[in-house]
Design an enzyme around this catalytic site. Structure first.
Site, PDB file in Angstrom:
ATOM      1  N   GLU A 192       9.615  -8.154   5.492  1.00 25.73           N
ATOM      2  CA  GLU A 192       8.500  -8.607   6.334  1.00 25.73           C
ATOM      3  C   GLU A 192       8.638 -10.114   6.542  1.00 25.73           C
ATOM      4  O   GLU A 192       8.474 -10.899   5.609  1.00 25.73           O
ATOM      5  CB  GLU A 192       7.154  -8.290   5.677  1.00 25.73           C
ATOM      6  CG  GLU A 192       6.876  -6.803   5.480  1.00 25.73           C
ATOM      7  CD  GLU A 192       6.314  -6.113   6.721  1.00 25.73           C
ATOM      8  OE1 GLU A 192       6.104  -6.799   7.753  1.00 25.73           O
ATOM      9  OE2 GLU A 192       6.085  -4.888   6.646  1.00 25.73           O
TER      10      GLU A 192
ATOM     11  N   TYR B 161       0.845  -1.193   0.000  1.00 29.33           N
ATOM     12  CA  TYR B 161       0.000   0.000   0.000  1.00 29.33           C
ATOM     13  C   TYR B 161       0.880   1.242   0.000  1.00 29.33           C
ATOM     14  O   TYR B 161       2.076   1.169   0.306  1.00 29.33           O
ATOM     15  CB  TYR B 161      -0.896   0.008   1.250  1.00 29.33           C
ATOM     16  CG  TYR B 161      -0.187  -0.423   2.496  1.00 29.33           C
ATOM     17  CD1 TYR B 161       0.690   0.424   3.161  1.00 29.33           C
ATOM     18  CD2 TYR B 161      -0.368  -1.713   2.998  1.00 29.33           C
ATOM     19  CE1 TYR B 161       1.360   0.020   4.291  1.00 29.33           C
ATOM     20  CE2 TYR B 161       0.320  -2.134   4.131  1.00 29.33           C
ATOM     21  CZ  TYR B 161       1.167  -1.261   4.768  1.00 29.33           C
ATOM     22  OH  TYR B 161       1.843  -1.673   5.877  1.00 29.33           O
TER      23      TYR B 161
HETATM   24 ZN   LIG Z   1       6.150  -3.107  10.831  1.00 27.95          ZN
END
Ligand SMILES: [Zn+2]
Ligand SMILES: *[C@@H]1O[C@H](CO)[C@@H](O)[C@H](O)[C@H]1NC(C)=O
Ligand SMILES: *[C@@H]1O[C@H](CO)[C@@H](O)[C@H](O)[C@H]1NC(C)=O
Ligand SMILES: *[C@@H]1O[C@H](CO)[C@@H](O)[C@H](O)[C@H]1NC(C)=O
Length: 434
Positions: free
Chosen positions: A389, A367
């Site tokens: 991530e 995003y």
């Molecule tokens: Zn984070």
């Protein structure tokens, strides 16, 4: 003796269970929903509800690949589900009772800690003082290659420290620097072990096949940027994301800002909320937070030699690069190349239940955002600046500790691979032949 020991053990377990129960009561009535995003439009609807209904996007989702995971408070639940239904978006209940989910995870962590007394901190969810003790011990035990630096105090006065790891005390400019930090976001607990394990592999457990990583590259590792938020998430609110600064001129009730919106790059423009209580509140000015300022200072001090900057987050299996406004840096293809090598190296030993790493521009893959550490690194001139991530395995921020060793090992493969390939780019930049 045995009985006494068992008694104490049981006593502690029930003590933890009790304290955990009261701690997580603030999430009473919260539910978590899986949302089957079909396209970008669906994702944007969710993104708007982050602002309008204060939903917490645990996982953003990727059309056709993985569902979004969304936490919502009871008072907003009906409206949230209505908007999904009105837009023809399928959804299902993922966690019915967030309080008991978090209680279970807390219990698992305290059992793990009880069974692993004196465990090394990278196989655990260590507290601030344990991380600090580890950094100090490594520095004093390996003074010929490790230097510890205290950047300064956090808002609440904890020292924010990092290690410099080098065979040449950072004097050899033909070596690039690999700079990584973890824990800008407080609740993303599994990120600190990965940073600590990287220190371990470079210093305490350097294997012959990794000798080149220490001979050819200098390392800067800051495992706990947002120490205040991290401690708060241990003691008080498990899902706390922000820093813990207090600024009465801004708001008297809400503390902290989103550290990963607080950097001075397109600050306060995209993917933010002006509500000082929001999880994506960027701060009233760039670098309002001391802790992000410390990361900035490292980037600036070593900008000529930092070849790769890695900001480690949890969760979702992504390697992301600039910019959060969807524009691409001039070296986007090289960025993608190195990012793909990192992701693929990790995927080699991923668990079946983890997704494959997705690699791409953060705004296109996830995003829009502004003020992120990843964008700032790129903006000030780091050739390869990434957000990583880590996997969540469906547990989001509460990755059970039995998975820590797996995540450490697999991520180390990606770090090593990205370090080696970015070294080649550095040598090309300096015109050094191999
Ligand atoms: Zn984070
Ligand atoms: C490394 O260099 C710094 C100056 O940058 C110096 O203060 C320090 O003593 C040196 N450490 C070693 C082990 O030589
Ligand atoms: C703080 O922010 C909350 C949420 O936006 C708002 O309700 C409250 O009035 C604010 N308080 C002050 C003193 O600004
Ligand atoms: C942010 O960057 C701009 C442009 O480079 C600069 O003028 C400004 O002083 C910076 N602000 C902060 C708080 O660092």
């Amino acid at each position: 003796m045995m009985d006494v020991h068992n008694f104490i053990y049981v006593f502690f377990l029930s003590f933890f269970a009790l304290s955990a129960a009261s701690k997580n009561d603030v999430y009473s009535g919260y539910t978590v929903h899986g949302v089957e995003v079909k396209d970008r439009g669906d994702q944007e609807i969710l993104q708007e509800m982050v602002i309008s209904l204060d939903v917490d996007l645990w996982q953003y989702g990727f059309p056709g690949v993985r569902d979004a995971i969304v936490m919502v408070a009871s008072e907003n639940k009906d409206e949230f589900l209505k908007q999904l239904d009105d837009n023809g978006i399928s959804h299902y209940l993922h966690i019915e009772d967030v309080t008991s989910f978090l209680n279970e995870q807390d219990l698992e962590v305290s059992r793990w800690r009880a069974s692993k007394r004196n465990a090394v901190p990278f196989e655990d969810y260590p507290r601030y003082h344990e991380i600090d003790a580890y950094l100090e011990r490594i520095a004093s035990q390996y003074p010929e290659i490790v230097t510890i630096v205290n950047s300064g105090p956090s808002f609440e006065g904890r020292s924010i420290k990092y290690l410099k790891i080098s065979t040449t005390n950072f004097t050899d400019t033909s070596k690039p620097i690999y700079f990584m930090n973890a824990m800008l976001h407080a609740r993303e607990w599994v990120t600190a072990p990965v940073a600590l394990y990287s220190i371990h592999r470079l210093v305490e457990d350097l294997r012959s096949q990794d000798r080149d990583l220490l001979d050819n590259i200098d390392w800067i590792i800051m495992p706990l940027v947002n120490a205040d938020g991290y401690e708060y998430s241990h003691i008080d609110r498990r899902l706390w994301r922000r820093t813990r600064s207090f600024n009465p001129a801004v708001n008297l009730t809400c503390y902290g800002v989103d550290a990963n919106r607080n950097f001075n790059v397109s600050h306060n423009t995209i993917g933010i909320s002006s509500d000082p209580c929001s999880d994506v509140y960027p701060g009233h000015i760039p670098f309002s937070e001391r802790e992000t300022g410390y990361v900035r200072d490292i980037l600036h001090e070593y900008i000529d030699r930092i070849q790769l900057y890695l900001d480690i987050h949890s969760h979702g299996n992504y390697v992301l690069y600039a910019y959060g406004d969807r524009s691409l840096p001039p070296n986007a293809l090289d960025l993608h190349h190195v990012g793909a090598i990192m992701g693929a190296a990790i995927d080699v030993m991923k668990l079946p239940q983890a997704g494959f790493y997705l690699v791409g521009n953060s705004a296109l893959v996830l995003y829009g955002s502004s003020g992120s550490a990843q964008d700032y690194g790129q903006h000030v001139g780091v050739p390869f600046s990434y957000t990583l991530e880590l996997p969540g395995y469906g547990y989001a921020f509460s990755v059970p500790p039995r998975f820590i060793a797996q995540i450490n090992e697999e991520t180390w493969l990606g770090i090593a691979a990205s370090a080696r390939v970015s070294l080649q780019y550095y040598r090309a930049r300096l015109n050094i032949s191999n």
